[in-house]
Design an enzyme around this catalytic site. Structure first.
Site, mmCIF file in Angstrom:
data_model
loop_
_atom_site.group_PDB
_atom_site.id
_atom_site.type_symbol
_atom_site.label_atom_id
_atom_site.label_comp_id
_atom_site.label_asym_id
_atom_site.label_seq_id
_atom_site.Cartn_x
_atom_site.Cartn_y
_atom_site.Cartn_z
ATOM 1 N N ASP A 96 0.940 -1.156 -0.024
ATOM 2 C CA ASP A 96 -0.211 -0.097 0.076
ATOM 3 C C ASP A 96 0.952 1.221 -0.019
ATOM 4 O O ASP A 96 0.292 2.339 0.278
ATOM 5 C CB ASP A 96 -1.012 -0.129 1.250
ATOM 6 C CG ASP A 96 -0.264 0.030 2.617
ATOM 7 O OD1 ASP A 96 1.070 -0.276 2.524
ATOM 8 O OD2 ASP A 96 -0.747 0.810 3.476
ATOM 9 N N GLU A 97 2.073 1.005 -0.390
ATOM 10 C CA GLU A 97 2.920 2.406 -0.184
ATOM 11 C C GLU A 97 4.130 2.235 -1.153
ATOM 12 O O GLU A 97 4.834 1.153 -1.391
ATOM 13 C CB GLU A 97 3.460 2.586 1.188
ATOM 14 C CG GLU A 97 4.240 3.841 1.330
ATOM 15 C CD GLU A 97 4.441 3.967 2.892
ATOM 16 O OE1 GLU A 97 4.674 4.958 3.192
ATOM 17 O OE2 GLU A 97 4.463 2.953 3.698
#
Length: 350
Positions: free
Chosen positions: A94-95
């Site tokens: 997610d990053e």
């Protein structure tokens, strides 16, 4: 991404929207993998024992994780990134860091680029993302947490040192809780305090990391965005509902974790030379044992053999064991062996 795992669950189940949600297990020794922003208002955080989370928020709704879904959404987001720049360095599902100095869309600023990317992520996935924009990775990471959820923050050239000065050192990416405590004991509580320390002082107290702390206190970070970051390790661990008290049980746990690691090795072609076994006792004392071989571990049986030899150094057990983990590292990154598996580094809790 904003509370990634929990946000995916709320997206896919309308009954969860606006309610405190935790991804994980509510039973036994379960832990929170991710918490929705509604749950965070009660102090629920990722990695928190589920029992503690329920005490803080009795209305908390637990849902089981669906890593296949999170991975699929992550791939959608990654595809959007690559429309703007090939310089994408994933940190987790997610990053990621993006270098948009020269972007494929020809957009005039990083701020405009981030705004457009966030809009496309929402249009494609129905999920919100936040962005940090700055002239180096350290500051961009700090900025990304400033206006969550669904926001962005810019730290312009020249503003970095002042921005860092006002933050508590515990907010710095790469400064964990224990290091922050050590710094606090030395009178270093903010970025300004850290900047006031001489390099020699930081090296004396923190070793090689002292040079890094000296640099970031001044807003300096020369690391490039690396789209070909190699996988450094593959590990698997589990916490048991009931403590393991017999050597046979512990060995069975080690074999199971080693099997999980080897399944990834077979899928990816990754091979490593260092085997590490981790054990956490019932009293939460943790021990690790490692061995580095001259050659890579070439088959499941060898991984079993080394891991079992390591864990047997703990026998007879001083107490019951609540967690067992096995990790393979020191990879030989040649050819296809340098594949990068995002799932293993997933957090999902930002």
């Amino acid at each position: 991404m904003d509370a990634f795992y929990a946000s995916v669950e709320q997206r896919d189940d309308p009954r969860l929207r606006g309610r405190p949600v935790a991804v994980g297990s509510a039973t036994g020794r379960g832990v929170v993998a991710a918490a929705s922003y509604e749950a965070r208002r009660f102090g629920v955080r990722s990695a928190m024992p589920s029992v503690t989370a329920l005490k803080r928020c009795p209305e908390l709704i637990f849902v089981p994780h669906r890593f296949d879904v999170y991975r699929a959404v992550s791939q959608q987001i990654r595809a959007i990134f690559l429309d703007y720049t090939p310089l994408v360095e994933p940190l987790s599902l997610d990053e990621a860091y993006l270098d948009v100095t020269e972007n494929l869309k020809g957009l005039p600023s990083a701020t405009e680029t981030a705004t457009e990317i966030r809009a496309r992520i929402f249009e494609t996935t129905g999920l919100t993302a936040s962005a940090g924009i700055s002239y180096n990775k350290f500051l961009a990471k700090l900025a990304s947490d400033q206006n969550k959820p669904n926001g962005q923050c810019v730290i312009t050239p020249g503003a970095g040192p002042a921005f860092v000065a006002g933050l508590e050192v515990g907010r710095f990416h790469g400064v964990g809780p224990k290091t922050a405590e050590r710094m606090n004991r030395l009178g270093i509580r903010t970025g300004a305090d850290l900047r006031a320390c001489e390099l020699a002082f930081l090296l004396a107290h923190f070793g090689k990391a002292g040079a890094w702390y000296h640099a970031i206190a001044r807003g300096e970070d020369d690391r490039r965005v690396n789209p070909d970051q190699p996988r450094k390790s593959s590990g698997s661990e589990t916490t048991y509902e009931v403590d393991l008290v017999e050597p046979e049980q512990v060995e069975a746990g080690v074999r199971a974790m080693a099997d999980d690691v080897w399944a990834w090795c077979e899928k990816s072609g990754g091979r490593g030379r260092t085997v590490t076994v981790k054990a956490r006792y019932a009293d939460f004392r943790q021990v690790t044992r490692s061995r580095t071989r001259a050659s890579t571990v070439g088959d499941r049986e060898t991984l079993h053999e080394v891991a079992l030899a390591l864990v047997r150094t703990l026998f007879p057990l001083r107490a019951g064991i609540r967690l067992i983990g096995v990790t393979l590292s020191t990879f030989d990154h040649t050819g296809d062996e340098a594949q990068f598996d995002l799932l293993r580094q997933a957090d999902g809790g930002r």
